[in-house]
Design a protein around this motif. Sequence first.
Motif, PDB file in Angstrom:
ATOM      1  N   GLU A  30      21.460  17.223 -11.456  1.00 27.53           N
ATOM      2  CA  GLU A  30      20.999  15.832 -11.532  1.00 27.53           C
ATOM      3  C   GLU A  30      21.408  15.036 -10.304  1.00 27.53           C
ATOM      4  O   GLU A  30      20.641  14.214  -9.803  1.00 27.53           O
ATOM      5  CB  GLU A  30      21.518  15.160 -12.805  1.00 27.53           C
ATOM      6  CG  GLU A  30      20.980  15.742 -14.091  1.00 27.53           C
ATOM      7  CD  GLU A  30      19.468  15.703 -14.177  1.00 27.53           C
ATOM      8  OE1 GLU A  30      18.853  14.796 -13.557  1.00 27.53           O
ATOM      9  OE2 GLU A  30      18.889  16.572 -14.851  1.00 27.53           O
ATOM     10  N   ILE A  31      22.612  15.253  -9.803  1.00 32.03           N
ATOM     11  CA  ILE A  31      23.064  14.533  -8.612  1.00 32.03           C
ATOM     12  C   ILE A  31      22.248  14.950  -7.398  1.00 32.03           C
ATOM     13  O   ILE A  31      21.924  14.123  -6.528  1.00 32.03           O
ATOM     14  CB  ILE A  31      24.571  14.761  -8.383  1.00 32.03           C
ATOM     15  CG1 ILE A  31      25.369  13.989  -9.447  1.00 32.03           C
ATOM     16  CG2 ILE A  31      24.988  14.329  -6.978  1.00 32.03           C
ATOM     17  CD1 ILE A  31      26.856  14.155  -9.354  1.00 32.03           C
ATOM     18  N   ASP A  32      21.872  16.231  -7.335  1.00 29.05           N
ATOM     19  CA  ASP A  32      21.011  16.685  -6.234  1.00 29.05           C
ATOM     20  C   ASP A  32      19.638  16.004  -6.301  1.00 29.05           C
ATOM     21  O   ASP A  32      19.044  15.677  -5.266  1.00 29.05           O
ATOM     22  CB  ASP A  32      20.847  18.202  -6.280  1.00 29.05           C
ATOM     23  CG  ASP A  32      22.110  18.938  -5.849  1.00 29.05           C
ATOM     24  OD1 ASP A  32      22.948  18.303  -5.168  1.00 29.05           O
ATOM     25  OD2 ASP A  32      22.264  20.120  -6.194  1.00 29.05           O
ATOM     26  N   LYS A  33      19.130  15.799  -7.508  1.00 26.98           N
ATOM     27  CA  LYS A  33      17.842  15.108  -7.663  1.00 26.98           C
ATOM     28  C   LYS A  33      17.937  13.651  -7.211  1.00 26.98           C
ATOM     29  O   LYS A  33      17.037  13.131  -6.557  1.00 26.98           O
ATOM     30  CB  LYS A  33      17.389  15.151  -9.127  1.00 26.98           C
ATOM     31  CG  LYS A  33      16.962  16.520  -9.617  1.00 26.98           C
ATOM     32  CD  LYS A  33      16.573  16.428 -11.094  1.00 26.98           C
ATOM     33  CE  LYS A  33      16.238  17.801 -11.668  1.00 26.98           C
ATOM     34  NZ  LYS A  33      15.916  17.716 -13.121  1.00 26.98           N
ATOM     35  N   ILE A  34      19.048  13.017  -7.580  1.00 28.71           N
ATOM     36  CA  ILE A  34      19.230  11.599  -7.235  1.00 28.71           C
ATOM     37  C   ILE A  34      19.491  11.427  -5.743  1.00 28.71           C
ATOM     38  O   ILE A  34      18.984  10.504  -5.108  1.00 28.71           O
ATOM     39  CB  ILE A  34      20.386  10.991  -8.057  1.00 28.71           C
ATOM     40  CG1 ILE A  34      20.040  11.014  -9.547  1.00 28.71           C
ATOM     41  CG2 ILE A  34      20.693   9.563  -7.602  1.00 28.71           C
ATOM     42  CD1 ILE A  34      21.195  10.668 -10.462  1.00 28.71           C
ATOM     43  N   GLY A  35      20.305  12.330  -5.180  1.00 22.62           N
ATOM     44  CA  GLY A  35      20.626  12.246  -3.759  1.00 22.62           C
ATOM     45  C   GLY A  35      21.467  11.045  -3.397  1.00 22.62           C
ATOM     46  O   GLY A  35      21.288  10.431  -2.335  1.00 22.62           O
ATOM     47  N   ALA A  36      22.385  10.676  -4.269  1.00 22.99           N
ATOM     48  CA  ALA A  36      23.192   9.465  -4.063  1.00 22.99           C
ATOM     49  C   ALA A  36      24.067   9.566  -2.822  1.00 22.99           C
ATOM     50  O   ALA A  36      24.690  10.602  -2.566  1.00 22.99           O
ATOM     51  CB  ALA A  36      24.052   9.203  -5.288  1.00 22.99           C
ATOM     52  N   GLY A  37      24.124   8.480  -2.070  1.00 19.74           N
ATOM     53  CA  GLY A  37      25.020   8.421  -0.918  1.00 19.74           C
ATOM     54  C   GLY A  37      26.279   7.636  -1.209  1.00 19.74           C
ATOM     55  O   GLY A  37      27.275   7.758  -0.502  1.00 19.74           O
ATOM     56  N   PHE A  38      26.247   6.825  -2.281  1.00 20.51           N
ATOM     57  CA  PHE A  38      27.386   5.993  -2.677  1.00 20.51           C
ATOM     58  C   PHE A  38      27.465   6.008  -4.195  1.00 20.51           C
ATOM     59  O   PHE A  38      26.450   6.097  -4.878  1.00 20.51           O
ATOM     60  CB  PHE A  38      27.212   4.556  -2.188  1.00 20.51           C
ATOM     61  CG  PHE A  38      26.901   4.445  -0.730  1.00 20.51           C
ATOM     62  CD1 PHE A  38      27.903   4.243   0.198  1.00 20.51           C
ATOM     63  CD2 PHE A  38      25.591   4.551  -0.278  1.00 20.51           C
ATOM     64  CE1 PHE A  38      27.613   4.147   1.550  1.00 20.51           C
ATOM     65  CE2 PHE A  38      25.280   4.459   1.070  1.00 20.51           C
ATOM     66  CZ  PHE A  38      26.294   4.259   1.988  1.00 20.51           C
ATOM     67  N   LEU A  55      30.069  14.622  -6.475  1.00 19.26           N
ATOM     68  CA  LEU A  55      29.668  13.642  -5.467  1.00 19.26           C
ATOM     69  C   LEU A  55      30.415  13.841  -4.153  1.00 19.26           C
ATOM     70  O   LEU A  55      29.831  13.781  -3.070  1.00 19.26           O
ATOM     71  CB  LEU A  55      29.911  12.230  -5.997  1.00 19.26           C
ATOM     72  CG  LEU A  55      28.954  11.750  -7.082  1.00 19.26           C
ATOM     73  CD1 LEU A  55      29.527  10.531  -7.795  1.00 19.26           C
ATOM     74  CD2 LEU A  55      27.586  11.415  -6.491  1.00 19.26           C
ATOM     75  N   LEU A  56      31.717  14.089  -4.254  1.00 21.35           N
ATOM     76  CA  LEU A  56      32.516  14.300  -3.050  1.00 21.35           C
ATOM     77  C   LEU A  56      32.102  15.575  -2.326  1.00 21.35           C
ATOM     78  O   LEU A  56      32.107  15.624  -1.086  1.00 21.35           O
ATOM     79  CB  LEU A  56      34.003  14.344  -3.411  1.00 21.35           C
ATOM     80  CG  LEU A  56      34.616  12.990  -3.832  1.00 21.35           C
ATOM     81  CD1 LEU A  56      35.998  13.187  -4.412  1.00 21.35           C
ATOM     82  CD2 LEU A  56      34.661  12.034  -2.642  1.00 21.35           C
ATOM     83  N   LYS A  57      31.732  16.602  -3.069  1.00 20.25           N
ATOM     84  CA  LYS A  57      31.239  17.834  -2.442  1.00 20.25           C
ATOM     85  C   LYS A  57      29.945  17.576  -1.674  1.00 20.25           C
ATOM     86  O   LYS A  57      29.665  18.227  -0.667  1.00 20.25           O
ATOM     87  CB  LYS A  57      31.004  18.907  -3.500  1.00 20.25           C
ATOM     88  CG  LYS A  57      32.273  19.531  -4.058  1.00 20.25           C
ATOM     89  CD  LYS A  57      31.947  20.581  -5.115  1.00 20.25           C
ATOM     90  CE  LYS A  57      33.217  21.173  -5.707  1.00 20.25           C
ATOM     91  NZ  LYS A  57      32.917  22.163  -6.776  1.00 20.25           N
ATOM     92  N   ARG A  58      29.142  16.618  -2.189  1.00 17.55           N
ATOM     93  CA  ARG A  58      27.890  16.245  -1.515  1.00 17.55           C
ATOM     94  C   ARG A  58      28.124  15.200  -0.432  1.00 17.55           C
ATOM     95  O   ARG A  58      27.194  14.665   0.137  1.00 17.55           O
ATOM     96  CB  ARG A  58      26.900  15.680  -2.518  1.00 17.55           C
ATOM     97  CG  ARG A  58      26.187  16.564  -3.515  1.00 17.55           C
ATOM     98  CD  ARG A  58      26.446  18.004  -3.477  1.00 17.55           C
ATOM     99  NE  ARG A  58      25.680  18.744  -4.464  1.00 17.55           N
ATOM    100  CZ  ARG A  58      26.220  19.658  -5.272  1.00 17.55           C
ATOM    101  NH1 ARG A  58      27.530  19.902  -5.226  1.00 17.55           N
ATOM    102  NH2 ARG A  58      25.455  20.344  -6.085  1.00 17.55           N
TER     103      ARG A  58
END
Length: 290
Positions: A30-38, A55-58
Motif C-alpha cells: 500500500e505504501i508503494d502504491k501511495i508513494g508518500a514522501g512525507f 516508510l523509512l526504508k522508502r
Amino acid sequence: PPTLFYCGHMLRADPEPAEIRELETRISKEIDKIGAGFACGALAAGSDIMIAEVLLKRRAELHVVLPMREEDFIEKSLMLFGDTWLKRFHACRVRASLFRMATFEKYLGEENVFAFCAEFAMGLAIRQAEMLRTRAEHLALWDGVDSQAPGGTAVDVRRWKSSGRRQTVVDFPKSLRKKQTVVDKAKDDISRTLKAMIFADIRGFSKLEETQVRAFVSEVMRPIAERIKSLAGQPVQTATWGDGIHLVFDHVEDAAEASLQAIAACERIDFAAHGLPEHPPFASARILGR
C-alpha cells in the motif's frame, strides 16, 4: 510526492511471526502504491512502528507526533509489549526528521490525549501537503470494528473520511489486536475534553486615556460581542476583562469563524471618528489550540 497520516491498532504481546510478516507485506504494497514522501503519526507498538519502518526504508521523511511526554508514552504504549518494540521505537525515533509531542503534561489516564494527537498529526500532514502543492492521504490498519471511544483507530478513520481526502484501509486481523481493558471511573469523576480556545487582546488598550474608555467599550467591544452572539456555533465559555477576550468552543471551526467575525467587526469601525487609535486592533489575536 503526497504526504501521509498513518495510524493503526497495537498488537497483542505474542503474535506469530508469520502473521507479522503477512501484515508487513500488505503495508509495503500500500505504501508503494501511495508513494508518500512525507508522513506524520505516532510510534506505538504494532501498526505505527511497522508503518514507520516501511516508510523509512522508502526514504520518506518521518514526522513523529506523540500524544504525551515521551517517558509516559513509552510506559503506556511500548513497555507492555517487550524490549523488541522499544528498540524498534528508538530506531525509528533517531531517523525521524521531526519529533514532537502534542501535549507536555503527565498522562492522567484520559483517552482524549490520543484523539488530540491524531488530529494534530492529521493537521500537520494536510499543512505539509498544502505547502508543497501536493495531496494528503491516510493509511490505517483497522479491523473494521467501530468505536464510540474518544480516540482510537476507528475514530481516526471516521475523522479523516469526513475531510473527503483519499484514504487507504488495510485489514487488521482481529486475532492480532491487543485486548482492550475498560477502566471504571467514579460517577463524580470529571474528564477533560477537547476544546478550541481563543484569547485576544486589543493592541494599544493600555495606552488609552480615561476619556476614551467609554467609546472603546461601546464602539469596539459591543460590535465584537454582537458578532459573536450571532454565530451558529456559540462559545461554551466566554470571559472578558478590560480588552481581554477569552472564548472556548467545542469545535475549532467555530473558533476560527469567531476570529474572522471579530476581525470583520473591527474593520467596519471608524476609530478616528470615535477618538480612538487607528492601528489594527487585533495584531496579537490568535487561536491557541485544541
